[in-house]
Design an enzyme around this catalytic site. Structure first.
Site, PDB file in Angstrom:
ATOM      1  N   GLY A 143       0.811  -1.214   0.000  1.00 30.88           N
ATOM      2  CA  GLY A 143       0.000   0.000   0.000  1.00 30.88           C
ATOM      3  C   GLY A 143       0.845   1.265   0.000  1.00 30.88           C
ATOM      4  O   GLY A 143       0.384   2.330  -0.442  1.00 30.88           O
TER       5      GLY A 143
ATOM      6  N   VAL B 226      32.351 -30.902  12.043  1.00 32.59           N
ATOM      7  CA  VAL B 226      33.031 -32.167  11.721  1.00 32.59           C
ATOM      8  C   VAL B 226      31.990 -33.285  11.714  1.00 32.59           C
ATOM      9  O   VAL B 226      30.804 -33.033  11.928  1.00 32.59           O
ATOM     10  CB  VAL B 226      34.179 -32.465  12.723  1.00 32.59           C
ATOM     11  CG1 VAL B 226      35.177 -31.313  12.726  1.00 32.59           C
ATOM     12  CG2 VAL B 226      33.666 -32.712  14.142  1.00 32.59           C
TER      13      VAL B 226
ATOM     14  N   GLU C   6       1.627   1.767  -3.542  1.00 35.43           N
ATOM     15  CA  GLU C   6       0.356   2.144  -4.197  1.00 35.43           C
ATOM     16  C   GLU C   6       0.028   3.612  -3.914  1.00 35.43           C
ATOM     17  O   GLU C   6      -0.487   4.328  -4.775  1.00 35.43           O
ATOM     18  CB  GLU C   6      -0.776   1.234  -3.711  1.00 35.43           C
ATOM     19  CG  GLU C   6      -0.645  -0.189  -4.265  1.00 35.43           C
ATOM     20  CD  GLU C   6      -1.660  -1.141  -3.660  1.00 35.43           C
ATOM     21  OE1 GLU C   6      -1.681  -1.275  -2.418  1.00 35.43           O
ATOM     22  OE2 GLU C   6      -2.441  -1.736  -4.421  1.00 35.43           O
TER      23      GLU C   6
ATOM     24  N   GLU D  49       2.653  -8.140  -1.370  1.00 38.53           N
ATOM     25  CA  GLU D  49       1.414  -8.727  -0.850  1.00 38.53           C
ATOM     26  C   GLU D  49       1.338 -10.236  -1.054  1.00 38.53           C
ATOM     27  O   GLU D  49       0.797 -10.956  -0.210  1.00 38.53           O
ATOM     28  CB  GLU D  49       0.199  -8.062  -1.524  1.00 38.53           C
ATOM     29  CG  GLU D  49      -0.107  -6.651  -1.038  1.00 38.53           C
ATOM     30  CD  GLU D  49       0.680  -5.561  -1.765  1.00 38.53           C
ATOM     31  OE1 GLU D  49       1.672  -5.879  -2.462  1.00 38.53           O
ATOM     32  OE2 GLU D  49       0.301  -4.385  -1.644  1.00 38.53           O
TER      33      GLU D  49
ATOM     34  N   ASN E 137      14.478 -31.637  13.847  1.00 37.29           N
ATOM     35  CA  ASN E 137      14.779 -33.050  13.618  1.00 37.29           C
ATOM     36  C   ASN E 137      14.058 -33.949  14.625  1.00 37.29           C
ATOM     37  O   ASN E 137      13.747 -35.099  14.326  1.00 37.29           O
ATOM     38  CB  ASN E 137      16.293 -33.296  13.680  1.00 37.29           C
ATOM     39  CG  ASN E 137      16.988 -32.832  12.405  1.00 37.29           C
ATOM     40  OD1 ASN E 137      16.323 -32.533  11.413  1.00 37.29           O
ATOM     41  ND2 ASN E 137      18.301 -32.754  12.430  1.00 37.29           N
TER      42      ASN E 137
END
Ligand code: 3HC
Ligand code: NAI
Length: 689
Positions: free
Chosen positions: A101, A378, A104, A124, A478
């Protein structure tokens, strides 16, 4: 006027200033203030007007906190009509980010100037919406159809120089924006410049096949999402109808998007992501340690990607490997990755070489003495990790942050291998680490507050989305995968095929089905992890039997050309393999399981509610600070569909009571222990009665 908008006449120019921190969002007060100011200015002594913002940015869009509440007048489209209809020239003066906006509003002004550092965009779509205040109608008129489609369907902002090329702004100014804009408005008035309305510009010529092309591309790129397709329809309407009729199409489709569960999910994630960056009980002003150089131990899959993430943010990295060969291998993969980024046009060649030069290699821990942060990557071997941290303890300077990228190991135990556990933290990156946005920041028992604050803020510097996790096996993401993968495997052995499980989950919205993910990650990874555990901790044997058999056959997934699927050596395209179906059937028979047809919705519910139930435990145990943090982890780290808002939001959208009842049904059918409803799920479901 309102406090959020002020109006003064400076010389001969009326200056409307928006001041609504932090990002000058178009709240009700701002809309009212702008309307009052523009209306009042029509009949005063000013000759022209400027709209400018104070603080860090031009208007960054509608106020997202107002979405989902009853709208209050003045509505933005009406306000913008009033701005465009002003009988005095209006100049928008842009700094920071003119978004949604905000842009706009600027497009409804008659002229636009911006600082060179400014960005403009219509994001948007990232909230499951489309520009709802004329953006889909004015943008193609100014910038052309293709540029408008690119800007609005991607949601990505562009810099002022590009906006100038496209005609979205008219002028780049240096120095004091406000002063320059006032001078320009005066000049335009003096020159008798026209009241130039974007809505009255003709749409430049375009290729008629463009729309179908975008529809097809977006059907793949934004699979399952409503807003991108609606955006194409709106821009198409701009080319076929009058401005007013185009606006009507835009309004109707905007309201449809706004009412959709997709937009509610994406708005939830917008705020969840920002909330996740905050640590309860950790003051905002917690001091941070400077991080100007980084050491990385291990230049394998993860170490190389992590090194690139820091180098891309301009932070020099020293990469440590066990010997010259391993180092050369690690550095050559980094070279290859930068080469690929240049080839794909993601990085300019000079940019890539600047980043690459920031990465140096060594086989000597003494090269780490100056590093402010060291990240260990590692092999996933607890003894090796502890030995590495003991070595780091003596090699690194006092105050250096010592981080581990472990996926599963106990960060408290790793910290105990040093004499400075307060400096130790987990930084769990996701593969490929230079691309994936998620960073789990693992706070161990003794991690110092300033170490935590530094890492949360550093994540932003290297363009990651940080989520704090407590210490547990697998942290947030996980750990939740365990029931997810377990159910995927159980569905296989009970009657589904790999394709059915994967297709059901991909249809539902997951970026990749769980069986294909297992093949991509390597079946040996889970196999080795299980072997490292005592037998009674390896989980349901019916869920691990088939992957164990495949791993022992050397069918490790994509990397060996075969796993649950077969892979074409050239294209890596997968195809189903009857040999695997035979293995599944044989193992099912060995367990005495009678295979049956499993409906897709059962597959989806078992996998997704498996995530939700474990997520509830993670929240209850305080491993995650809040359910929204889990959503951020799943969307940014695991390919969970953004438009479903993450597993916890999805459960809310379905209704916690319904989820609970389905979990109870699964408990009756599939196993009391695995499907015991989490206490928090029970509590929420009971509260909802
Ligand atoms: N509405 C309400 N609050 C907003 C907001 C908005 N449009 N944009 C940002 N905020 C809030 C954030 O929630 C955050 O609040 P917090 O401090 O309480 O957590 C605060 O402003 C600062 O935001 P960030 O942490 O994101 O600050 P950054 O400096 O990193 O980024 C930004 C600034 C680039 C403006 C980023 O906030 C952003 O991308 N905002 C969203 C922009 C957007 O999507 N605009 C379109 C809205 S929809 C629309 O305009 C519809 C229209 O077409 C009708
Ligand atoms: P990898 O096997 O690709 O790389 C490990 C590298 O460490 C090898 O190049 C090896 O030569 C080097 N190394 C071993 N011992 C060393 C030592 N003492 N000093 C210096 N270098 C040493 O492993 P990968 O996949 O990069 O994993 C590293 C860590 O990251 C593990 O803890 C893993 O669990 C974790 N991780 C892995 C993810 C993945 O998808 N691969 C995702 C997230 C975390």
């Amino acid at each position: 006027m309102s406090q959020a908008v002020s109006y003064d006449i400076e010389g001969t120019v009326g200056v409307i200033t928006v001041a609504n921190p932090p990002v000058n969002a178009l709240s009700l007060a701002v809309r009212k203030g702008l309307l009052d100011a523009v209306s009042a200015a029509q009949d005063d002594a000013s000759e022209a007007l400027v709209i400018v913002c104070s603080g860090r940015t031009f208007i960054a869009g509608a106020d997202i906190t107002e979405f989902g509440k009853p709208p209050e007048e003045p509505f933005l489209p009406d306000l913008l009509d009033t701005i465009e209809a002003s009988k005095k020239i209006i100049v928008a003066a842009i700094h920071g980010t003119a978004l949604g906006g905000g842009l706009e509003t600027a497009l409804s002004a008659h002229y636009r100037c911006a600082l060179a550092s400014a960005q403009v965009g219509l994001p948007e779509v990232k909230l499951g919406l489309l520009p709802g205040a004329g953006g889909t109608q004015r943008t193609p008129r100014l910038a052309g159809v293709q540029a408008a489609l690119d800007l609005i369907t991607s949601g990505n902002p562009i810099g002022a120089p590009r906006a100038l090329e496209l005609g979205l702004i008219d002028k780049i100014v240096d120095g004091d924006l406000r002063k320059e804009a006032i001078a320009w408005a005066h000049e335009l008035h003096e020159q008798g410049a026209a009241i130039r309305k974007s809505s009255e510009q003709p749409v430049p010529a375009f290729d008629a096949g463009l729309f179908e092309g975008y529809r097809a591309t977006l059907a793949k790129r934004a699979r399952g999402q409503i807003a991108p397709q609606h955006i194409v329809a709106c821009v198409e309407a701009a080319t076929q109808r009058s401005f007013e009729d185009g606006l009507k199409v835009e309004r109707e489709l905007f309201l449809e998007c706004m009412a959709s569960t997709q937009s509610a999910a994406m708005r939830h994630l917008f705020f969840a992501e920002r909330q996740a960056a905050k640590i309860d009980g950790l003051p905002k002003d917690t001091p941070k340690r400077p991080v100007e150089s980084v050491g990385i131990i291990g230049g394998g899959t993860m170490g190389g990607g992590i090194a690139m993430s820091f180098a891309n943010a301009g932070i020099p990295v020293t990469l440590i490997e066990i010997d010259d060969d391993a180092l050369a291998r690690g550095l050559s993969i980094i070279d290859k990755n930068y080469g690929a980024s240049v080839k794909r046009g993601k990085l300019a060649p000079e940019q890539a070489s600047r980043c690459r030069e920031l990465i140096t290699g060594s086989t000597d821990y003494a090269s780490l003495t100056g590093a402010d942060l060291i990240i260990e990557a590692v092999f996933e071997d607890p003894a090796l990790k502890k030995a590495t941290f003991a070595r780091l303890d003596s090699a690194c300077k006092p105050g250096a942050i010592l981080a581990t990228n472990t996926s599963y190991q106990d960060v408290n135990e790793i910290a105990a291998a040093t004499k400075r556990p307060e400096d130790v933290i987990g930084l769990h990156f996701f593969s490929p680490a230079n691309i994936m946005k998620l960073l789990e920041v693992v706070r161990a028992e003794k991690t110092a507050d300033d170490v935590l604050a530094t890492c949360m803020s550093l994540a932003k510097t290297i363009r990651k989305v940080p989520v704090m996790s407590g210490v547990c096996y697998g942290f947030i993401g996980n750990r939740m995968l365990q029931p997810y993968f377990r159910e995927a495997q159980l569905c296989l052995i009970e009657g589904a095929t790999p394709d059915q499980v994967d297709n059901a989950m991909e249809e539902w919205g997951m970026a990749m089905g769980p069986i294909r993910v297992a093949d991509l990650a390597g079946i040996d990874v889970g196999y080795k992890a299980r072997q490292a555990l005592p037998e009674d901790e390896r989980g349901d044997p019916r869920a691990s039997r088939v992957p164990d058999v495949l791993a022992e056959m050397g069918r490790l997934g994509q990397k060996t050309g075969a796993g649950f699927y077969r892979y074409d050596p050239d294209t890596r395209k997968h195809s189903s393999d009857p040999a695997v179906i035979e293995i599944i059937e044989r193992e099912a028979a060995a367990f005495g399981i009678e295979r049956r047809d499993i409906p897709d919705d059962e597959i989806v519910d078992r996998l997704v509610y498996g995530l939700v139930n474990e997520g509830m435990r993670i929240v209850e145990e305080g491993i995650a600070q809040r359910p929204g943090d889990i959503d951020v982890v799943y969307v940014y780290g695991y390919g969970f569909p953004v438009w479903r808002g993450g597993p916890m939001h999805y459960a809310d959208a379905v209704g916690i009571r319904r989820v609970y009842e389905r979990v109870c049904e699964f408990q009756d059918r599939f196993g009391a222990e695995a499907w015991a409803p989490a206490p928090l799920l029970v509590q929420f479901a009971t509260e909802q009665v």
